[in-house]
Design a protein around this motif. Structure first.
Motif, PDB file in Angstrom:
ATOM      1  N   LYS A 423     -19.452  -9.919  23.915  1.00 10.51           N
ATOM      2  CA  LYS A 423     -20.606 -10.791  24.146  1.00 10.51           C
ATOM      3  C   LYS A 423     -21.856 -10.282  23.425  1.00 10.51           C
ATOM      4  O   LYS A 423     -22.630 -11.054  22.872  1.00 10.51           O
ATOM      5  N   LYS A 424     -22.055  -8.970  23.482  1.00  5.37           N
ATOM      6  CA  LYS A 424     -23.323  -8.401  23.021  1.00  5.37           C
ATOM      7  C   LYS A 424     -23.351  -8.056  21.535  1.00  5.37           C
ATOM      8  O   LYS A 424     -24.404  -8.113  20.895  1.00  5.37           O
ATOM      9  N   PRO A 426     -21.922  -8.741  17.791  1.00  3.55           N
ATOM     10  CA  PRO A 426     -21.135  -9.627  16.920  1.00  3.55           C
ATOM     11  C   PRO A 426     -19.969  -8.874  16.274  1.00  3.55           C
ATOM     12  O   PRO A 426     -20.122  -7.724  15.858  1.00  3.55           O
ATOM     13  N   THR A 482     -17.827 -15.498  13.570  1.00  4.15           N
ATOM     14  CA  THR A 482     -18.347 -14.457  14.465  1.00  4.15           C
ATOM     15  C   THR A 482     -19.167 -15.078  15.595  1.00  4.15           C
ATOM     16  O   THR A 482     -19.074 -14.682  16.754  1.00  4.15           O
ATOM     17  N   THR A 483     -19.946 -16.066  15.239  1.00  8.12           N
ATOM     18  CA  THR A 483     -20.760 -16.762  16.248  1.00  8.12           C
ATOM     19  C   THR A 483     -19.886 -17.446  17.284  1.00  8.12           C
ATOM     20  O   THR A 483     -20.195 -17.442  18.488  1.00  8.12           O
ATOM     21  N   GLN A 486     -18.551 -14.861  19.792  1.00  9.23           N
ATOM     22  CA  GLN A 486     -19.580 -14.397  20.720  1.00  9.23           C
ATOM     23  C   GLN A 486     -19.948 -15.495  21.722  1.00  9.23           C
ATOM     24  O   GLN A 486     -20.100 -15.242  22.925  1.00  9.23           O
ATOM     25  N   LYS A 490     -19.306 -15.291  25.794  1.00  8.50           N
ATOM     26  CA  LYS A 490     -20.413 -15.421  26.746  1.00  8.50           C
ATOM     27  C   LYS A 490     -20.184 -16.563  27.731  1.00  8.50           C
ATOM     28  O   LYS A 490     -20.529 -16.468  28.904  1.00  8.50           O
TER      29      LYS A 490
END
Length: 507
Positions: A423-424, A426, A482-483, A486, A490
Motif C-alpha cells: 500500500k505504502k 510503489p 504500479t498505480t 497500490q 489500499k
C-alpha cells in the motif's frame, strides 16, 4: 472437490492455474512464435451451436492421434436449493451409473426392481428425518438392503470405464465446482463416434441406479476429506464465515446432515432442470477434423431437446464491514487463512490481483517466501490463491503455516507487514515487469495436453461467456501498472474486508 487449490507456492486463481499451462503446450506444439500463435488461437479455434443450444468448440491439433473431449455444464453447487446441499456433486457421481442402454443387463426387467429400491430408500430417509425409533430404522434398512440385493442382478458395474478402457480411453473422469460440472475423457482419434454415442446417450437416457450405496460413498468422502482432514475442515469453516449470504460459502460436497438423507427426487430434479444442451458446452481438442466433429455431434446430440432453465441465483454477498474470525480445533499443526473479498473478471481489479499474486507468492522470488519464510523465518510456507469460484465475486486468500515456535498470529502479523508495504511503497517498475514477464512466460512456456486446452476453452466459454476472454485477460494483466497495484492493495487489503480462519491445537 471443495478444497484449497494445491498448486504449490505459486498458486494463482483457479482459472489461471488452468490457463497458462494449457496455452503453452498449444503454442509449443504449433512450433511458431508465441506472439503470433496467441493471435493464431482466434483463427484456429472453430465453433458452432446446434438449434437446441448446445455450443461446440473445436481445436484441430495434429500430432499424436488422440483427442480430448470435455462436456461442461454451467451448473455447480451454487445452483443447489437451500437444504439440499451436495446435490450437484451427488449427481456427478450418479451419471457414471449408466443409462437405459449402458450399465444394465435388461432395462425393462431392471426398471421395476430399481423403483422398488428407490421406494424403500425414500421410506428409510423419511423415517430418519422424522426421528423414527431404532427398531423401525433397522427394519427399513433391512428392507432397502433386500431390495438392492434383488436389483443387483441386472447391474453391469463400471460400464463406462470398461468400454472406454477397452477402446483406448484414458482419464475418464468428472468434477464438480461451485460454478460448473465437467465430464472428461481422452480417446484415440478414431473413437470420436463412440464417444458421441455414449455421451449423447448419457444426456438423453440417464438412470440413477445404486443411489443409496453411492450416497454412502460420498458420505465416506466427506468424512475422509473434510471432517477428518484439518485443511479441509479449516477451508470449509473459513468459507462459511467469509460468506454470510452467497452460496459460495456452502461446501461443494454438501453438509453432513443434508447429504445423509438427500432425496433421490431432488437429484433427479436437479438433473432435469440443469443438464440440458442449452446449458452445456462441448470442447474437442486433438487430431480431429472440424467437419467430422460437426457431423458426428449433429447426428448424436441434435435430437436432445432444449429446456427452459431455472432462474440463476440473484443473491449478492453484502459488503463486509467488520473483520471476521473463526477458530477450528484439530489435533494438527497450526495454519492460518486470510481472505479478502474481491471482484472477478472482467472487473479490471481482478487483473491487478493476479499481478499481486505473482508479487507475493511467485515461488522463492515472491515476497512472502523471501521475507516471511526465509527472512523472518516466521513460516514454513505462505501461499496465495483466488477462490472459491469465478462466476461471482470471490476471495484473495493467503494461507500460511507457522514455523515452530512461531504462531499463526506471528504469520498473520508478518503478512500484514507485507500488505502494508504494497500500500505504502510503489512496486518498483523492474519488479513489476519481472512478475508480468513471468506470468506471460508461463503462458508461453508451460506444457499442456489436449485435455488442458479443452478444459481451458470450456472454462472460459462457460464462466466468462466467451473463450476469447483467455486472450483478453492476458492483455489486461499486461496492462496492470504500479498505480493499479497500490490502489487495489489500499482498497481491498483492509481489516474490515478480512476473514481469518485459524487451525488451533485441540485442547
Amino acid at each position: 472437490m471443495d478444497k484449497p487449490p494445491n498448486d504449490g507456492p505459486r498458486c494463482r486463481s483457479r482459472r489461471f492455474s488452468a490457463i497458462w499451462p494449457a496455452l503453452i503446450l498449444f503454442f509449443a506444439a504449433a512450433g511458431a512464435s508465441s506472439t503470433a500463435l496467441a493471435f493464431d488461437l482466434k483463427e484456429r479455434v472453430k465453433e458452432f451451436t446446434l438449434p437446441n443450444g448446445l455450443k461446440v468448440i473445436v481445436l484441430e491439433r495434429s500430432g499424436s492421434p488422440i483427442f480430448a473431449a470435455h462436456i461442461t455444464f454451467k451448473v455447480g453447487s451454487v445452483e443447489e436449493r437451500t437444504g439440499y446441499s451436495g446435490a450437484a456433486h451427488m449427481l456427478e457421481h450418479m451419471l457414471f451409473k449408466g443409462t437405459t442402454n449402458v450399465g444394465t443387463r435388461d432395462w425393462p426387467s431392471e426398471k421395476p426392481l430399481l423403483e422398488k429400491v428407490n421406494e424403500a430408500g425414500e421410506e428409510l430417509d423419511n423415517a430418519v428425518r422424522d426421528g423414527a425409533g431404532e427398531a423401525k430404522i433397522k427394519e427399513l434398512r433391512e428392507k432397502l438392503k433386500s431390495a438392492e440385493a434383488e436389483h443387483k442382478q441386472y447391474i453391469v458395474s463400471e460400464s463406462y470405464s470398461k468400454i472406454y478402457s477397452a477402446e483406448g480411453g484414458v482419464g475418464h473422469n468428472a468434477g464438480t465446482s461451485k460454478d460448473t460440472t465437467n465430464y472428461i475423457i481422452r480417446l484415440p482419434a478414431n473413437k470420436l463416434e463412440l464417444w458421441a454415442r455414449l455421451e449423447s446417450d448419457r444426456m438423453k437416457n440417464p438412470v440413477l441406479r445404486e443411489y443409496y450405496s453411492e450416497r454412502d460413498v460420498v458420505m465416506e468422502e466427506l468424512r475422509r476429506s473434510y471432517l477428518n482432514d484439518p485443511q479441509g475442515k479449516l477451508y470449509e469453516k473459513f468459507l462459511d464465515t467469509a460468506y454470510s449470504s452467497h452460496p459460495y460459502g456452502r461446501p461443494i460436497i454438501g453438509r453432513e446432515k443434508e447429504i445423509a438423507t438427500l432425496p433421490i427426487s431432488e437429484v433427479e430434479r436437479f438433473l432435469k432442470a440443469w443438464y440440458a444442451p442449452n446449458n452445456a458446452v462441448i470442447t474437442i481438442v486433438g487430431d480431429v477434423k472440424f467437419h467430422e466433429v460437426r457431423d458426428v455431434i449433429v447426428t448424436y446430440f441434435a435430437s436432445i431437446p432444449r429446456v427452459k432453465l431455472p432462474d440463476r441465483i440473484s443473491t449478492v454477498e453484502p459488503a463486509q464491514e467488520k473483520g471476521r474470525r473463526v477458530d477450528v480445533e484439530f489435533d494438527a499443526s497450526g495454519e492460518v487463512m486470510m481472505g479478502f473479498h474481491k471482484p472477478v473478471f472482467p472487473h479490471p481489479d481482478d487483473a491487478a490481483f493476479t499481478v499481486i499474486d505473482g508479487l507475493l507468492s511467485a515461488g522463492r522470488t515472491g515476497r512472502f517466501d523471501k521475507n516471511i519464510v526465509r527472512g523472518k523465518k516466521a513460516a514454513l510456507s505462505v501461499g496465495t490463491f483466488q477462490a472459491p469460484g469465478d462466476r461471482y465475486p470471490n476471495l484473495f486468500i493467503i494461507s500460511g503455516e507457522p514455523r515452530p515456535p512461531k504462531s499463526t498470529a506471528d504469520v498473520e502479523k508478518a503478512v500484514w507487514e507485507e500488505l502494508e508495504l504494497l500500500k505504502k511503497t510503489p512496486v518498483a517498475a523492474k519488479e513489476l515487469e519481472k512478475v508480468k514477464n513471468n506470468i506471460e512466460a508461463d503462458f508461453i512456456r508451460g506444457l499442456v495436453s489436449h485435455y488442458g486446452m479443452a478444459r481451458l476453452l470450456a472454462h472460459y466459454e462457460v464462466v466468462t461467456g466467451d473463450w476469447r476472454n483467455i486472450l483478453k485477460e492476458l492483455e489486461m494483466i499486461k496492462g496492470v501498472t504500479t498505480t493499479d497495484v497500490q490502489r487495489v492493495a489500499k482498497k481491498y487489503f483492509v481489516r474490515g474486508n478480512l476473514t481469518v480462519g485459524t487451525l488451533v491445537k485441540k485442547k
